[in-house]
Design a protein around this motif. Structure first.
Motif, short mmCIF file in Angstrom:
data_model
loop_
_atom_site.label_atom_id
_atom_site.label_comp_id
_atom_site.label_asym_id
_atom_site.label_seq_id
_atom_site.Cartn_x
_atom_site.Cartn_y
_atom_site.Cartn_z
N ARG A 50 0.84 -1.20 0.00
CA ARG A 50 0.00 0.00 0.00
C ARG A 50 0.87 1.25 0.00
O ARG A 50 0.56 2.24 -0.68
CB ARG A 50 -0.92 0.00 1.22
CG ARG A 50 -1.96 -1.13 1.16
CD ARG A 50 -2.86 -1.10 2.37
NE ARG A 50 -3.88 -2.15 2.26
CZ ARG A 50 -4.91 -2.25 3.09
NH1 ARG A 50 -5.06 -1.39 4.08
NH2 ARG A 50 -5.78 -3.23 2.93
N LYS A 51 1.95 1.19 0.73
CA LYS A 51 2.87 2.34 0.79
C LYS A 51 3.50 2.57 -0.58
O LYS A 51 3.56 3.71 -1.06
CB LYS A 51 3.95 2.07 1.85
CG LYS A 51 4.92 3.21 2.09
CD LYS A 51 5.67 3.00 3.41
CE LYS A 51 6.50 4.23 3.74
NZ LYS A 51 7.91 4.09 3.47
N VAL A 52 3.93 1.48 -1.21
CA VAL A 52 4.55 1.59 -2.54
C VAL A 52 3.56 2.18 -3.54
O VAL A 52 3.90 3.07 -4.32
CB VAL A 52 5.03 0.19 -3.02
CG1 VAL A 52 5.47 0.25 -4.48
CG2 VAL A 52 6.16 -0.32 -2.14
N ILE A 53 2.33 1.70 -3.49
CA ILE A 53 1.32 2.16 -4.43
C ILE A 53 1.02 3.64 -4.25
O ILE A 53 0.89 4.40 -5.21
CB ILE A 53 0.04 1.30 -4.29
CG1 ILE A 53 0.29 -0.07 -4.92
CG2 ILE A 53 -1.16 1.96 -4.94
CD1 ILE A 53 -0.65 -1.16 -4.49
N ALA A 54 0.94 4.08 -2.98
CA ALA A 54 0.71 5.50 -2.72
C ALA A 54 1.90 6.33 -3.18
O ALA A 54 1.73 7.36 -3.83
CB ALA A 54 0.44 5.73 -1.24
N GLU A 55 3.11 5.85 -2.88
CA GLU A 55 4.31 6.60 -3.27
C GLU A 55 4.45 6.70 -4.78
O GLU A 55 4.93 7.70 -5.30
CB GLU A 55 5.56 5.93 -2.69
CG GLU A 55 5.77 6.24 -1.22
CD GLU A 55 6.87 5.40 -0.60
OE1 GLU A 55 7.39 4.48 -1.27
OE2 GLU A 55 7.17 5.63 0.58
N CYS B 244 -0.64 6.05 2.76
CA CYS B 244 -0.28 7.47 2.70
C CYS B 244 0.50 7.87 3.94
O CYS B 244 0.01 8.63 4.78
CB CYS B 244 -1.54 8.32 2.55
SG CYS B 244 -2.51 7.86 1.10
N HIS B 245 1.72 7.37 4.03
CA HIS B 245 2.52 7.62 5.22
C HIS B 245 2.96 9.07 5.34
O HIS B 245 3.16 9.57 6.45
CB HIS B 245 3.73 6.67 5.24
CG HIS B 245 3.33 5.24 5.42
ND1 HIS B 245 3.62 4.53 6.55
CD2 HIS B 245 2.64 4.39 4.62
CE1 HIS B 245 3.14 3.29 6.44
NE2 HIS B 245 2.54 3.19 5.27
N GLU B 246 3.07 9.74 4.21
CA GLU B 246 3.42 11.16 4.24
C GLU B 246 2.31 11.98 4.86
O GLU B 246 2.56 12.94 5.60
CB GLU B 246 3.69 11.68 2.82
CG GLU B 246 5.15 11.61 2.44
CD GLU B 246 5.42 12.25 1.08
OE1 GLU B 246 6.25 11.69 0.34
OE2 GLU B 246 4.81 13.29 0.77
N ASP B 247 1.05 11.58 4.56
CA ASP B 247 -0.08 12.29 5.15
C ASP B 247 -0.24 11.93 6.62
O ASP B 247 -0.74 12.71 7.42
CB ASP B 247 -1.38 11.96 4.39
CG ASP B 247 -1.30 12.39 2.93
OD1 ASP B 247 -1.65 11.58 2.04
OD2 ASP B 247 -0.88 13.54 2.69
N ALA B 248 0.17 10.71 6.96
CA ALA B 248 0.06 10.26 8.35
C ALA B 248 1.09 10.93 9.25
O ALA B 248 0.85 11.16 10.44
CB ALA B 248 0.22 8.74 8.43
#
Lengths: 455, 237, 179
Positions: free
Chosen positions: A377-382, B51-55
């Motif tokens: 999920r992180k890869v897909i968002a990035e 969305c770790h940047e938003d988190a």
């Protein structure tokens, strides 16, 4: 390339109550059978640790093991080919068939050949292919991909199979009793084993130490496909390697117990050298595996022994069916493997999960499946592959929730909105939550309000 | 021991009674509890969406609010899991029942009485993520921290559904982006509890509760929902 | 660059950090019952057999063992086994944990004898039963045989609605005679 819409496909799947209910029950039953077998073995968790360590060791020394396997296989009298990708695999197979004048090919189940889309390639070049596994045969005759890697037609009821068979192999339209259908396929397929010029199998395990490979079936169709024609072709993914014969003790004990809740498949077949007067050709296939090997956090997916236990336990898979994933590999293992094949096309799959973690606990080789789902999920968002609506929603959420003041304003607004808006405005198609669920009612004061007042 | 109380955003907004019960229960047990007024969210919804940047700024705010506390307690398994295990924002963050069971070692709730047939639901984040209980995939002695506490309440009759630890289908944004399967899972879950004879579904997880309650109400089922904090705190509904 | 070199180069470059190879124990504390497990897998167990009595409808019987007389010799071409009703062979060894019998080209003569006939009778020396698969895979026979199968009951499938059907594509019945 269009993104696979798992949610949309699942809603189509769920439309037929009888199909959806049966699919869920049948696979949950396999999960329970797996539990009974696994729990009956006191050393089961130790076996999982061993299986995982053996696979991780092998993958960390894969080049050496591949070379050892090839050396020994050749010394045994088999021939070894290497295919970088699906196209090369298909060409190698075709060239072998052509060289040997083969017009009819019988094959047992191999997800790798599905992954390479081998059948249409060969059929376009005039080869008649007969899938011999009952589930794969049903799907072949219905022109549909398999929906589960162990039970390919699990999504079909007997009436569906009767319809397919009556249309294609001439069974009686009205007869849908299962023994009749299975017997019909047996009788229809049998002549093909006898006239086929070549037989093709996959392999569950390739043993480096002995230069041999193992094929596990319940129907005995791999044994028929391999022991009648004079040419046996085996497609083997490079990740199928294990170091020693002794390691088979671990994997063979775990495979069928995990897949179907049976101690072993009816036939566990070991091929080390060709019969006199015949040939065995092994095609070792990469098709993205060597790339995946270098992906930190994702390479453990290569430990997979294709048992399907993750699919059987996955509550999302059971209620959406394998075809909803739009890929050869579906369910939890598919979700962590498919994005490596095509990130954009399969970008929705890691979100077809609640991250409940049951898959990780049933995996015989301890792949950290749900953690890999989280990482994807992180890869897909990035890589900017999230749908715009979601991306924006998360951006807004992040902004509001990182500011105490904005957050408190949002809480007040939500309360006001739910208090005063009429039902029709809350329950509309845009409000997906409200399609099949009631929306919570807005309380008079938030917890914070109460705390400030009372403490 | 100073405990910082973390109340998830949607509990603050929609289920304040859960926060109130949690606070009252901890105070009853002699814990010094403080609720940082500028708290918002733990960052889980954004992080779970990748969305770790938003988190990140949300998580930084959480750390800022809770750094000074020895322990952080929250009435939500999924939030505790995110804070402690995924984002690692505060080492001693506990879901309420594990705090009561492991840290305070509470074994009696003399003020509580709940004479009803109860189906206990523990979230997957709680069970498999935090280890609140054993799960059916792995053989071994059965245990459940929430159950250990709940069964001490006078009058509680636990009824077990056919699939005790199957996910109920909330899954965060999954509940919206994969609505067909999510709703189907929720409906199956509440029907399972109903078939086992439950009058109430008691849970340590408000997100699962919100989802299952929504499904049950839409189906018109005779099922009531209550958070475990309320039951342990002596709620008499 | 050949595909082989290309693949091996990429694999070598991408291999993760080395993980040690564990030793596999024998796990033979639990004693398994061969008969129980064979029957669980759909096979039949006997201590003696009269093949013609057990299979009165059988027209063609091929036997590779002195204890049972067949009425057709083993052909060279495996296809000629198509109309065989009963095949009779002797297993090299069995496995108690899974109710399996081990057979290779030496025991079959023609490998297809294990799969084309309608029924298979397998003689098994009760003293030649390995306790479990860990023991079985240490058997030297695996290093010698060109082809070896661990057969555990007749062929079967549950591909349609999970309904178990015995005699899917291979043998319809497996009878193991301990003698």
């Amino acid at each position: 390339m269009k993104r696979v819409d798992h949610a949309e496909a699942s809603s189509v799947f769920l439309k037929s109550k009888s199909h959806a209910e049966f699919h869920d029950k049948r696979l949950w039953d396999l999960r329970q059978k797996r539990d009974r077998e696994a729990h009956a073995i006191p050393e089961w968790e130790e076996l999982r640790n061993l299986a995982s360590a053996i696979k991780e060791h092998t993958l960390s020394h894969l080049a050496d093991y591949l070379e050892q396997f090839e050396r020994n296989a050749i010394a045994n009298g088999m021939q070894v080919h290497w295919a970088r990708d699906a196209a090369e695999h298909n060409q190698i197979v075709f060239d072998l068939l052509e060289k040997n004048g083969v017009r009819v090919l019988v094959k047992s189940k191999s997800m790798l050949t599905d992954e390479c889309e081998m059948r249409p390639f060969l059929e376009a070049r005039g080869i008649e292919i007969v899938e011999t596994d009952l589930g794969e045969r049903i799907q072949q005759l219905d022109d549909e991909p398999p929906s589960h890697i162990v039970v390919p037609a699990v999504h079909k009821l007997r009436a569906d199979v009767a319809e397919v068979f009556s249309r294609t192999i001439g069974t009686e339209k009205k007869r849908s009793d299962v023994p009749y259908l299975a017997e019909s396929q047996r009788q229809h397929t049998r002549p093909y084993y006898l006239k086929a010029g070549a037989g093709m199998t996959g392999a569950n395990f390739a043993v480096a130490e002995s230069g041999s490979f193992v094929v596990c079936t319940n129907e005995g169709n791999a044994d028929l496909s391999a022991n009648l024609p004079a040419l046996h072709i085996a497609s083997i993914g490079i990740e199928k390697l294990i170091p020693r014969l002794a390691d088979l003790g671990v994997f063979v004990r775990m495979l069928s117990r995990s897949a179907l809740g049976s101690p072993i498949t009816q036939m566990t077949s070991h091929f080390r050298a060709p019969r006199p007067g015949s040939e065995i050709h092994i095609v070792l296939v990469d098709n993205g595996r060597s790339e995946r090997l270098g992906m930190e956090g994702f390479w453990p997916s290569l430990k997979c022994i294709r048992c399907g236990a993750c699919m059987n336990t996955c509550p999302v898979y059971r209620r959406s069916g394998g075809l909803s994933y739009g890929a050869t590999y579906s369910g939890p293992i598919g979700v962590i493997v498919d994005p490596a094949f095509n990130l954009r096309k399969y970008s929705a799959l890691p979100f077809a999960s609640t991250l409940n973690g049951s898959c990780t606990r049933v995996c015989p080789v301890k792949i950290d499946i749900h953690d890999q789902i989280y990482r994807w999920r992180k890869v897909i968002a990035e890589r900017n592959q999230l749908p715009m609506v979601k991306k924006e929603a998360m951006r807004m959420a992040g902004k509001v929730l990182s500011s105490p003041k904005l957050y408190r304003m949002a809480v007040k607004a939500a309360q006001a909105g739910l208090d005063y808006l009429p039902r029709s405005m809350i329950y509309n198609p845009l409000n997906a939550w409200g399609k099949q669920r009631e929306v919570p009612k807005a309380p008079k004061q938030s917890f914070r309000d109460w705390y400030v007042k009372n403490r | 021991m100073k405990v910082g109380l973390f109340i998830p955003c949607y509990v603050d907004a929609f289920f304040p009674e859960i926060g109130i019960a949690t606070l009252e229960l901890l105070e009853r047990l002699g814990v010094k509890v403080s609720y940082p007024l500028d708290q918002t969210c733990c960052g889980q919804p954004m992080a779970n969406s990748g969305c770790h940047e938003d988190a990140a700024p949300v998580e930084r705010l959480f750390v800022k609010n809770f750094a000074k506390f020895d322990h952080v307690v929250t009435p939500s398994g999924s939030c505790a899991h995110h804070v402690r295990e995924r984002a690692k924002l505060h080492r001693k963050t506990f879901e309420l029942t594990e705090f009561l069971h492991d840290v305070l070692e509470v074994r009696e709730f003399p003020w509580a009485k709940f004479p009803h047939k109860v189906g206990l639901h523990v979230s997957c984040a709680g069970l498999r993520g935090l280890g609140l209980g054993s799960t059916s995939e792995i053989a071994g002695p059965a245990f459940s921290k929430p159950l250990a506490l709940l069964s001490k309440v006078k009058g509680v009759q636990i009824v077990k559904p056919a699939r005790p630890d199957e996910c109920c289908g909330f899954g965060g944004t999954f509940s919206v982006t994969e609505e067909p399967v999510s709703a189907r899972m929720g409906c199956d879950k509440v029907n399972d509890h109903l078939a086992a004879g439950a009058e109430y579904i008691v849970t340590p997880d408000p997100s699962c509760m919100m989802h299952q309650k929504g499904c049950a109400e839409r189906l018109g089922l005779k099922l009531k929902f209550i958070h475990i904090a309320q039951v342990l705190n002596g709620a008499r509904p | 660059m050949t595909s082989r070199v290309d693949i091996l180069t990429r694999v070598r470059r991408n291999q993760p950090a080395a993980v040690a190879l564990p030793e596999v124990p024998l796990f033979d504390a639990v004693v398994h019952d061969f008969k129980f497990n064979l029957e669980r897998m759909g096979g039949e167990f006997a201590t003696s057999i009269d093949v013609r009595k057990k299979f009165p409808q059988a027209k063609v019987i091929v036997s590779t063992v002195p204890e049972v007389e067949g009425n057709r010799t083993l052909p060279d071409d495996p296809r000629q086994l198509e109309d065989v009703d009963v095949g009779v062979v002797r297993a090299r060894f069995g496995v108690a944990e899974t109710g399996s019998v081990w057979l290779s080209e030496r025991e079959f003569g023609v490998n297809a004898l294990g799969f084309l006939p309608q029924h298979l009778v397998v003689l098994l020396d009760p003293k030649a039963i390995e306790p479990n698969l860990h023991h079985a895979y240490r058997h030297p026979a695996f290093r010698e045989a060109r082809y070896a199968v661990l057969m555990s009951g007749p062929s079967a499938t549950a591909d349609i609605e999970g309904i178990l059907v015995r005699g899917a594509q291979g043998i319809r019945s497996l009878t193991v005679v301990a003698c």
